[in-house]
Design a protein around this motif. Sequence first.
Motif, mmCIF file in Angstrom:
data_model
loop_
_atom_site.group_PDB
_atom_site.id
_atom_site.type_symbol
_atom_site.label_atom_id
_atom_site.label_comp_id
_atom_site.label_asym_id
_atom_site.label_seq_id
_atom_site.Cartn_x
_atom_site.Cartn_y
_atom_site.Cartn_z
ATOM 1 N N LEU A 14 0.820 -1.206 0.000
ATOM 2 C CA LEU A 14 0.000 0.000 0.000
ATOM 3 C C LEU A 14 0.860 1.265 0.000
ATOM 4 O O LEU A 14 0.608 2.200 -0.769
ATOM 5 C CB LEU A 14 -0.953 0.006 1.201
ATOM 6 C CG LEU A 14 -2.121 -0.980 1.136
ATOM 7 C CD1 LEU A 14 -2.893 -0.978 2.454
ATOM 8 C CD2 LEU A 14 -3.048 -0.660 -0.021
ATOM 9 N N LEU A 15 1.876 1.277 0.856
ATOM 10 C CA LEU A 15 2.768 2.435 0.889
ATOM 11 C C LEU A 15 3.528 2.599 -0.426
ATOM 12 O O LEU A 15 3.672 3.710 -0.945
ATOM 13 C CB LEU A 15 3.748 2.320 2.063
ATOM 14 C CG LEU A 15 3.188 2.573 3.448
ATOM 15 C CD1 LEU A 15 4.223 2.273 4.522
ATOM 16 C CD2 LEU A 15 2.709 4.014 3.572
ATOM 17 N N VAL A 20 4.246 5.443 -5.680
ATOM 18 C CA VAL A 20 4.239 5.412 -7.151
ATOM 19 C C VAL A 20 3.153 6.348 -7.688
ATOM 20 O O VAL A 20 3.383 7.107 -8.649
ATOM 21 C CB VAL A 20 4.058 3.968 -7.665
ATOM 22 C CG1 VAL A 20 3.804 3.948 -9.167
ATOM 23 C CG2 VAL A 20 5.277 3.125 -7.315
ATOM 24 N N VAL A 21 1.970 6.314 -7.071
ATOM 25 C CA VAL A 21 0.888 7.214 -7.503
ATOM 26 C C VAL A 21 1.298 8.674 -7.281
ATOM 27 O O VAL A 21 1.102 9.536 -8.149
ATOM 28 C CB VAL A 21 -0.427 6.885 -6.766
ATOM 29 C CG1 VAL A 21 -1.471 7.982 -6.962
ATOM 30 C CG2 VAL A 21 -0.963 5.547 -7.231
ATOM 31 N N LEU A 25 1.586 11.451 -10.164
ATOM 32 C CA LEU A 25 0.837 12.705 -10.090
ATOM 33 C C LEU A 25 1.764 13.918 -10.160
ATOM 34 O O LEU A 25 1.482 14.893 -10.869
ATOM 35 C CB LEU A 25 -0.001 12.761 -8.804
ATOM 36 C CG LEU A 25 -1.204 11.817 -8.731
ATOM 37 C CD1 LEU A 25 -1.820 11.838 -7.333
ATOM 38 C CD2 LEU A 25 -2.241 12.170 -9.781
ATOM 39 N N ALA A 26 2.860 13.865 -9.436
ATOM 40 C CA ALA A 26 3.809 14.984 -9.443
ATOM 41 C C ALA A 26 4.410 15.176 -10.827
ATOM 42 O O ALA A 26 4.570 16.304 -11.300
ATOM 43 C CB ALA A 26 4.903 14.740 -8.412
ATOM 44 N N PHE A 27 4.736 14.085 -11.506
ATOM 45 C CA PHE A 27 5.324 14.188 -12.845
ATOM 46 C C PHE A 27 4.280 14.634 -13.868
ATOM 47 O O PHE A 27 4.529 15.504 -14.691
ATOM 48 C CB PHE A 27 5.941 12.845 -13.257
ATOM 49 C CG PHE A 27 6.487 12.849 -14.649
ATOM 50 C CD1 PHE A 27 7.664 13.520 -14.933
ATOM 51 C CD2 PHE A 27 5.828 12.197 -15.684
ATOM 52 C CE1 PHE A 27 8.175 13.535 -16.228
ATOM 53 C CE2 PHE A 27 6.325 12.205 -16.974
ATOM 54 C CZ PHE A 27 7.501 12.877 -17.244
ATOM 55 N N LEU A 36 11.897 8.705 -6.741
ATOM 56 C CA LEU A 36 11.103 7.481 -6.588
ATOM 57 C C LEU A 36 11.904 6.350 -5.947
ATOM 58 O O LEU A 36 11.442 5.704 -5.003
ATOM 59 C CB LEU A 36 10.540 7.034 -7.940
ATOM 60 C CG LEU A 36 9.714 5.749 -7.925
ATOM 61 C CD1 LEU A 36 8.463 5.949 -7.088
ATOM 62 C CD2 LEU A 36 9.358 5.320 -9.329
ATOM 63 N N PHE A 37 13.107 6.124 -6.443
ATOM 64 C CA PHE A 37 13.917 5.020 -5.928
ATOM 65 C C PHE A 37 14.218 5.215 -4.442
ATOM 66 O O PHE A 37 14.088 4.292 -3.647
ATOM 67 C CB PHE A 37 15.220 4.885 -6.731
ATOM 68 C CG PHE A 37 16.087 3.774 -6.252
ATOM 69 C CD1 PHE A 37 15.757 2.449 -6.522
ATOM 70 C CD2 PHE A 37 17.231 4.032 -5.503
ATOM 71 C CE1 PHE A 37 16.548 1.410 -6.070
ATOM 72 C CE2 PHE A 37 18.021 3.000 -5.036
ATOM 73 C CZ PHE A 37 17.687 1.692 -5.327
#
Length: 192
Positions: A14-15, A20-21, A25-27, A36-37
Amino acid sequence: TNWRLRKSLVILLLLGSAVVVLYWLAFHFMNTFLPLFSMLLAIFLPYLSQGALAYQNEFRQRLFITNAFSKYVSKDVLNELIVAPEKLSLGGEVKEVTILFTDLASFTTIAESMEVEQIAVLLQEHLTRMSRIILEHGGTLDKYIGDAIMAFWGAPIQDEKQADNAVAAALAVLAEKHVDLPMPGRTPLQHA
């Protein structure tokens, strides 16, 4: 640590999905690159370390239970204690148990005519054989009292056939009728 694999894996997924979401959204809406990594690593590493600690604690607990009880309870009881260590609760519990006492008939009289070394060999042989029989029948060794053994069934693990198992052990003890010692001039001793 109270670490549960499924629950913690669901939380991790979930986290990770939320990160990833958030990254997408930011991108997509703000043309911003988030690390992200690094963010996924920050979630994944604590999960791995917590899992490793939980595994290590469980391994230590199993080793402790095995070392503490392997000589006093049968393998079936030991395995159940390893799977459910909460059954080793302190404070006591009222249970119905079946108790067995065994000793050598006329041991005091016989021991008076023996050397100390011979008595030690006799007791070691007797207690080893009787303990093996008791453990094979699911009993728990409570104590050695000279040439006597006190054992019980029905604790720490519930045994629905405790009386039957104790009687089977008693019959097996009686079937062992003699302790044959490799000593010259020694006559076999009968169990009481």
